[in-house]
Design a protein around this motif. Structure first.
Motif, short mmCIF file in Angstrom:
data_model
loop_
_atom_site.label_atom_id
_atom_site.label_comp_id
_atom_site.label_asym_id
_atom_site.label_seq_id
_atom_site.Cartn_x
_atom_site.Cartn_y
_atom_site.Cartn_z
N LEU A 198 19.52 41.80 22.30
CA LEU A 198 18.72 43.01 22.10
C LEU A 198 17.66 43.15 23.19
O LEU A 198 17.36 44.25 23.65
CB LEU A 198 18.08 42.98 20.72
N PHE A 199 17.08 42.02 23.61
CA PHE A 199 16.11 42.06 24.70
C PHE A 199 16.79 42.52 25.99
O PHE A 199 16.25 43.32 26.75
CB PHE A 199 15.48 40.69 24.89
N ALA A 200 18.01 41.99 26.22
CA ALA A 200 18.76 42.38 27.41
C ALA A 200 19.06 43.88 27.40
O ALA A 200 18.96 44.56 28.43
CB ALA A 200 20.05 41.58 27.50
N LEU A 201 19.42 44.40 26.24
CA LEU A 201 19.68 45.84 26.14
C LEU A 201 18.42 46.64 26.44
O LEU A 201 18.47 47.68 27.10
CB LEU A 201 20.19 46.18 24.73
N GLY A 202 17.28 46.14 25.96
CA GLY A 202 16.04 46.81 26.25
C GLY A 202 15.69 46.81 27.73
O GLY A 202 15.01 47.72 28.23
N GLY A 204 18.03 46.99 29.97
CA GLY A 204 19.10 47.72 30.63
C GLY A 204 20.26 46.87 31.09
O GLY A 204 21.14 47.35 31.81
N ALA A 205 20.29 45.59 30.68
CA ALA A 205 21.38 44.69 31.08
C ALA A 205 22.50 44.76 30.05
O ALA A 205 22.65 43.89 29.19
CB ALA A 205 20.88 43.26 31.24
N THR A 206 23.29 45.79 30.10
CA THR A 206 24.30 46.04 29.07
C THR A 206 25.51 45.12 29.17
O THR A 206 26.33 45.09 28.24
CB THR A 206 24.78 47.49 29.15
N SER A 207 25.66 44.40 30.27
CA SER A 207 26.83 43.53 30.42
C SER A 207 26.54 42.08 30.04
O SER A 207 27.37 41.20 30.25
CB SER A 207 27.33 43.57 31.87
N THR A 208 25.38 41.83 29.47
CA THR A 208 24.99 40.46 29.10
C THR A 208 25.85 39.93 27.96
O THR A 208 26.19 40.65 27.03
CB THR A 208 23.51 40.43 28.68
N GLY A 209 26.18 38.65 28.04
CA GLY A 209 26.91 37.98 26.98
C GLY A 209 26.39 36.57 26.79
O GLY A 209 25.93 35.94 27.75
N VAL A 210 26.41 36.08 25.57
CA VAL A 210 25.93 34.73 25.30
C VAL A 210 26.92 34.00 24.40
O VAL A 210 27.65 34.62 23.62
CB VAL A 210 24.53 34.73 24.63
N LEU A 211 26.92 32.68 24.51
CA LEU A 211 27.68 31.84 23.60
C LEU A 211 27.10 30.44 23.67
O LEU A 211 26.53 30.04 24.68
CB LEU A 211 29.18 31.81 23.95
N GLY A 212 27.21 29.71 22.57
CA GLY A 212 26.72 28.35 22.53
C GLY A 212 25.80 28.08 21.36
O GLY A 212 25.21 29.00 20.79
N ALA A 213 25.67 26.80 21.00
CA ALA A 213 24.85 26.38 19.86
C ALA A 213 23.46 25.96 20.27
O ALA A 213 22.72 25.38 19.47
CB ALA A 213 25.54 25.21 19.13
N SER A 214 23.05 26.26 21.51
CA SER A 214 21.74 25.81 21.98
C SER A 214 20.60 26.43 21.18
O SER A 214 19.59 25.77 20.93
CB SER A 214 21.56 26.14 23.46
N GLY A 215 20.72 27.69 20.79
CA GLY A 215 19.68 28.32 20.00
C GLY A 215 19.47 27.58 18.69
O GLY A 215 18.34 27.30 18.29
N ALA A 216 20.57 27.25 18.00
CA ALA A 216 20.48 26.50 16.75
C ALA A 216 19.99 25.07 17.02
O ALA A 216 19.24 24.51 16.22
CB ALA A 216 21.84 26.47 16.06
N GLY A 266 15.54 40.78 35.60
CA GLY A 266 16.58 40.17 34.78
C GLY A 266 16.34 40.42 33.30
O GLY A 266 15.53 41.26 32.90
N ALA A 267 17.05 39.63 32.47
CA ALA A 267 16.99 39.87 31.03
C ALA A 267 16.73 38.57 30.27
O ALA A 267 17.31 38.33 29.21
CB ALA A 267 18.29 40.50 30.55
N GLY A 268 15.88 37.70 30.81
CA GLY A 268 15.53 36.48 30.10
C GLY A 268 16.44 35.32 30.37
O GLY A 268 16.38 34.30 29.67
N SER A 269 17.30 35.44 31.39
CA SER A 269 18.21 34.37 31.75
C SER A 269 17.88 33.85 33.15
O SER A 269 17.32 34.58 33.98
CB SER A 269 19.67 34.84 31.74
#
Length: 329
Positions: A198-202, A204-216, A266-269
């Motif tokens: 959602l931050f990435a969308l805000g 304007g980075a509409t192509s962002t994708g994430v995966l992984g258990a790092s957040g948890a 960028g978008a937080g990455s």
């Protein structure tokens, strides 16, 4: 070597209580010698030792007439009850009280499925099944599968997160219970991923994708940062430090990288790593740990969520997956 959680005595061969997870010397290793919270569970909640003879007495004359048959019936009922309460329950029962290891198994099974799809079928299908993408939030299954998924291009990503889950997950699970731990793991992972997207969308980075258990994983570390800030861990299995220095240090680095990313448009990455998702997960863990301090104390979590085998490195390593510039968590 570890210290006894009762007397503080150093013990070369410490004992770890399977009920409360604390570490003890030989003198305090028995549950009754360290006021183990697990003793409260020995109240026969399932009525295993309720013989059922009261029922036969209430039967009065009818039972008297049947004689030995009634006694045999009572014995059968008792046997069935004991079998029901003490049954292993098959393969699934192995994970009863071991949600951490069930999740860990699911992560590796998912990873094998990713390899098959990504390398054997198509990267596009892989993204559809396993990657939480900003431009495809309608794929609600990826809200969950992305938490279990990792970059198929590198083992570092999944190994790092597995180390965190294997060593630190059981400490939190013992305190809050398996069901709450599983819910906490998946919710924190999903919120971390969705928050980053959602931050990435805000931005304007509409192509962002994430995966992984790092957040948890960072959420788990956040909980232990509240409960046991002075718990000793070994960074990269070599460098000893208190967990509060490790987690807050990683959080500080992540925050700096997020700011730099935003300043650069960028978008937080950064480095194909979703640092914002790490921060969100860590914040969730801190809040959960603070909210459940009382639960942790009653379960031995504050005074005795012990090191046990919980010495391990953090798990941020590894390049990002194929999910776009947002990277992996």
């Amino acid at each position: 070597m570890a210290t006894c959680d009762v007397c503080g005595e150093y013990e070369n061969l410490p004992y770890q209580c399977k009920r409360c997870g604390q570490t003890f010397c030989a003198e305090h290793r028995l549950p009754e010698n360290h006021d183990c919270p697990g003793l409260a569970e020995w109240d026969d909640p399932g009525g295993v030792f309720d013989s059922g003879f009261d029922e036969s007495v209430e039967g009065g004359a009818g039972d008297a007439r049947t004689g030995g048959d009634a006694s045999a019936g009572v014995v059968d009922r008792v046997k069935q009850r004991v079998d029901r309460e003490t049954s292993t329950g098959g393969l699934i029962s192995y994970f009863r009280g071991n949600a951490t290891y069930a999740i860990l198994l699911a992560i590796w099974v998912t990873f094998l499925a990713q390899l098959v799809v990504f390398w054997g079928v198509s990267p596009a299908l892989h993204d559809q099944l396993f990657v939480l993408r900003a431009d495809e939030l309608g794929r609600v299954w990826t809200w969950v599968t992305s938490v279990l998924s990792h970059s198929p291009a590198s083992l570092y990503h999944i190994i790092g997160n597995s180390v965190v889950l294997f060593f630190f997950g059981p400490l939190v699970e013992r305190a809050v219970g398996s069901k709450r731990f599983a819910a906490f793991f998946f919710l924190s992972g999903m919120i971390a991923g969705l928050g980053h997207i959602l931050f990435a969308l805000g931005m304007g980075a509409t192509s962002t994708g994430v995966l992984g258990a790092s957040g948890a994983g960072f959420a788990i570390l956040g909980v232990l940062t509240v409960w046991r800030p002075n718990m000793q861990v070994l960074l990269f299995f070599v460098i000893p430090m208190k967990i509060k220095y490790l987690t807050w240090g990683i959080a500080l680095v992540s925050a700096v990288l997020v700011v730099q990313s935003v300043q650069a448009g960028g978008a937080g990455s950064a480095g194909n790593i979703a640092h914002l998702a790490h921060l969100i997960g860590f914040a969730i863990g801190l809040a959960f740990g603070k909210r459940n301090e009382g639960v942790a104390r009653s379960a031995g979590g504050m005074g005795g969520v012990s090191m046990g085998g919980a010495r391990g490195p953090r798990g941020p390593g590894g390049p990002g997956g194929p999910g776009g510039p947002g990277g992996r968590r």
